[in-house]
Structure formats: structure tokens, C-alpha cells
Design an enzyme around this catalytic site. Structure first.
Site: not given
Length: 290
Positions: A71, A172, A224, A233, A236
Site C-alpha cells: 500500500c 491494477h 480497491e 491509492c 494505484g
């Protein structure tokens, strides 16, 4: 359990220092503390542990209790936590994650507290099988030679979308939205879950919906896996910069404008590494029975 609630441009997690104590049943605890009505309220739980390979180890769980590999916003908050709480006196250090070891550099304010964190996120993964993407569930997959998923067609709920897929240690799918609509009006709650659980993504997927403002600015909303829509994110944003550059729609450095704030992302193509820079904020500390 003592905890600290932290957020990186609105992507919020509950952080627990496990460098000296162990937390059992972390998956169950993640579900409990993430509940925004009966718990603390967060996008998940992050444990900070010792590492044999790096300065620290980050163990993260999504709001539904599933374990995540990485993350970007969360790791910036880890950097702030370990510095502000004097677990390290370094301004540059390493954090082990399930997607590899990340190098972090911090900038401190005049009180000695971390205000900005730069993270070397490593190289983007583009080969479909490693993301992973099951290309047999795409429409007329055309890129079998180099095995990437760039501007390919996917059918979701009877509608066809163009998708580019990138992994930053987690998968992703990047989709582009017409600039004629306000991105805040995009029906993410309806479409996001259908991307997340699409058979093209055997491990489910995080989906970024992007509007290209110009070659230096991208608007972004994200669904997510395991958490639903979040205000930001980090992985992301990195994946979206890579995807948009591969599609010839932006430079190798751009600012991603997310609902929770901005992230500056650079793809250093010489080193083939992604650099993410953004803030990290402590919200409050407390104690909860688990």
C-alpha cells in the site's frame, strides 16, 4: 490494543507497533477496527514489525480482513510512524513488504516531525501472467507477443471498456473516463465491484478510473479490492502514471489528483523504477479492546 490512526491523502489505516509485542488474529482485528460505525473506522490495519532483511516490516490487511501485499499511502504513514515515535533516527531507511523491500526518504518540519515521504516503489510489472491477468477473458486480445495488457478490450456487465493493466506488487486495471463528465459523478459504486470480481483477474483487481487533464495532470478515482472506494491509492497512482504514459497520454512525471489529495509520481525509465512523493498525517492515538 494501543493504536494510531493515520492517513495519506485520505487513505486511512489503523497502525499498531508490533516491534515488541505480537498481535494475534490480525485478519479478524482488521475487520473489527475498520468498521466506521462500530470500530475505529479505516481502510484496513497495518502492523509495523521487525525485519531480518530491512529496517522494518509492513504487514497490511484490507477492511474485509484479506491480506494485501503493498500500500503506497500506507507505507508513507509507516515512515512517519517510525520516525515520529523514535523507532529510527534515520531519514532514509528500508521497509520490507510482501511485494519486496522499499526505500523511503523523509522530510521533516521544524518540530522534527515527518511531513513528506518519498518512496522508491520499484519497477512496474507489465507481463499479464505476473499481474496477473487471464487474457483469455479479454475481448480479442492482441498483444500476445510481448504479453502486456495495453489498451485492450474488456467486457464488464455487457459494456466494453479499454483497459491497461499494471502491477506494483498488487494488480491494477486502468480505465479512462471521458472528460465531458465530472469524475465525481462517475458511478464507481456500481462499476467498481464488477471490475474487481471479473474473471480476467484471478486475484481480483484494484481499478483506477482516470481522466487525462493534460500531460502533467491526471484525475483519478479508485475502487480497491477488499476495501471498496477509497479516497486515495498510492500503488494505484503509480500504476496509472505508468499506464497513461504507455498509452502516450502523459509524461513520465505527473501529478495525480485523487479525492483525498495529490501525489507526484515519476517513472525513472533509465532505472525502471517508480518514485512516489506525498504527505502522511497522524489523526489520533488510542486504545481499543480486541
Amino acid at each position: 490494543m494501543k493504536f494510531t490512526k493515520m492517513q495519506g491523502i485520505g487513505n486511512d489505516y489503523v497502525y499498531v507497533d508490533c516491534t515488541k509485542t505480537e498481535l494475534k488474529n490480525a485478519s479478524e482485528v482488521a475487520i473489527k477496527v475498520s468498521d466506521r460505525h462500530f470500530g475505529i473506522g479505516s481502510d484496513g490495519l497495518i502492523l509495523i514489525k521487525k525485519s531480518d532483511k530491512a529496517d522494518f516490516y509492513m504487514e497490511m490487511y484490507n477492511a474485509d480482513g484479506s491480506q494485501g501485499k503493498m500500500c503506497g499511502n500506507g507505507i508513507r504513514c509507516v515512515a512517519k510512524y517510525v520516525c515520529d515515535n523514535k523507532l529510527t533516527d534515520k531519514d532514509e531507511f528500508s521497509v520490507e513488504t510482501l511485494s519486496g523491500i522499499k526505500i523511503l526518504k523523509v522530510r521533516k518540519d521544524d518540530k522534527g516531525l515527518v511531513s513528506l515521504v518519498k518512496v522508491d516503489m520499484g519497477a512496474p510489472i507489465l507481463e499479464a501472467s505476473e499481474i496477473p491477468v487471464d487474457v483469455n477473458n479479454l475481448k480479442n486480445y492482441s498483444n500476445r507477443e510481448d504479453k502486456r495488457v495495453i489498451d485492450e478490450t474488456i467486457e464488464v456487465d455487457g459494456k466494453q471498456y479499454k483497459v491497461t493493466c499494471v502491477s506494483m506488487g498488487n494488480p491494477h486495471a486502468i480505465v479512462y473516463i471521458d472528460n465531458t463528465i465530472d469524475i465525481k459523478d462517475f458511478p464507481l459504486e456500481e462499476i467498481g465491484p464488477k471490475f474487481e470480481c471479473h474473471p480476467a483477474f484471478p486475484e481480483k483487481v484494484n481499478t483506477e478510473f482516470i481522466q487525462v487533464v493534460d500531460n502533467k495532470n491526471l484525475n483519478m478515482r479508485v475502487w480497491e479490492r477488499g476495501s471498496g472506494e477509497t479516497l486515495a491509492c498510492g500503488t494505484g497512482a503509480c500504476a496509472s502514471l505508468v499506464a497513461t504514459n504507455l498509452n502516450g497520454l502523459c509524461d513520465s512525471n505527473a501529478t495525480l489528483h485523487l479525492l483525498g489529495g495529490d501525489l507526484n509520481i515519476t517513472w525513472d525509465k533509465e532505472e525502471n523504477t517508480i518514485i512516489m512523493q506525498g504527505p502522511a498525517t497522524t489523526v489520533f492515538t488510542g486504545e481499543i479492546e480486541v
